[in-house]
Design an enzyme around this catalytic site. Structure first.
Site, short mmCIF file in Angstrom:
data_model
loop_
_atom_site.label_atom_id
_atom_site.label_comp_id
_atom_site.label_asym_id
_atom_site.label_seq_id
_atom_site.Cartn_x
_atom_site.Cartn_y
_atom_site.Cartn_z
N PRO A 65 -37.59 -1.73 8.42
CA PRO A 65 -38.11 -0.95 9.51
C PRO A 65 -39.18 0.32 9.05
O PRO A 65 -38.64 0.88 7.93
CB PRO A 65 -37.06 -0.46 10.27
CG PRO A 65 -35.88 -0.50 9.11
CD PRO A 65 -36.27 -1.69 8.45
N HIS A 66 -40.22 0.60 9.69
CA HIS A 66 -41.13 1.62 9.18
C HIS A 66 -41.75 2.43 10.31
O HIS A 66 -42.05 1.81 11.51
CB HIS A 66 -42.09 1.19 8.21
CG HIS A 66 -42.73 0.17 8.52
ND1 HIS A 66 -42.21 -1.11 8.50
CD2 HIS A 66 -43.90 0.10 9.15
CE1 HIS A 66 -43.34 -2.12 8.87
NE2 HIS A 66 -44.52 -1.44 9.40
#
Length: 154
Positions: A65-66
């Site tokens: 996740p970013h």
């Protein structure tokens, strides 16, 4: 670029279980807030907003996740190893137990992409993932993560 430039030892954690992807994002936000000093809700909201565009579970039990955040000076990371994998909506429909959250300044451009590529390459390495899954000590996990690509750069 090396992972030691974007990941602090205190941003590496091990948890037994996580009830949901949303709870996992909350933990990533809390870890990042403590380690790097940015707002928990901003981090969580940014992760959820990015996830709404498509799942960041890349397969083989790994999620990346970013998100981009205002007010950051540099790309920063947080890593969680779960004892019990959580459903993440990954591309291979497998639950996730290795999660590397990446936070980048809004205007980071290519630095964000370089960091994401580095994390992705590191966590695609079957040997690195096996070592991460075989250890529950955050200091050991940090060493495995930061030494994996450092040895290739030399």
């Amino acid at each position: 670029m090396q992972l030691s430039r974007i990941l602090k030892p205190e941003a590496v954690k091990v948890y037994g279980t996580m009830s949901s992807k949303k709870r996992l994002f909350q933990e990533l936000g809390e870890i990042a807030a403590v380690a790097y000093g940015f707002g928990i809700s901003d981090a969580v909201d940014a992760l959820q907003e990015r996830e709404s565009l498509g799942p960041t579970g890349v397969g083989h039990g790994v999620a990346l996740p970013h998100a981009r955040l205002s007010g950051l000076e540099k790309v920063s990371g947080a890593f969680i190893r779960l004892e019990k994998p959580v459903d993440f909506g990954a591309v291979d429909r497998q639950p996730v137990d290795l999660v590397f959250g990446l936070f980048a300044p809004h205007d980071s451009g290519v630095e964000h992409l370089k960091a994401l590529a580095l994390v992705s390459r590191t966590l695609r390495d079957v040997t690195v993932c096996a070592k991460l899954r075989a250890n529950a000590d955050p200091a050991t996990l940090y060493a495995v993560l930061t030494e994996a690509r450092a040895s290739e750069a030399a």
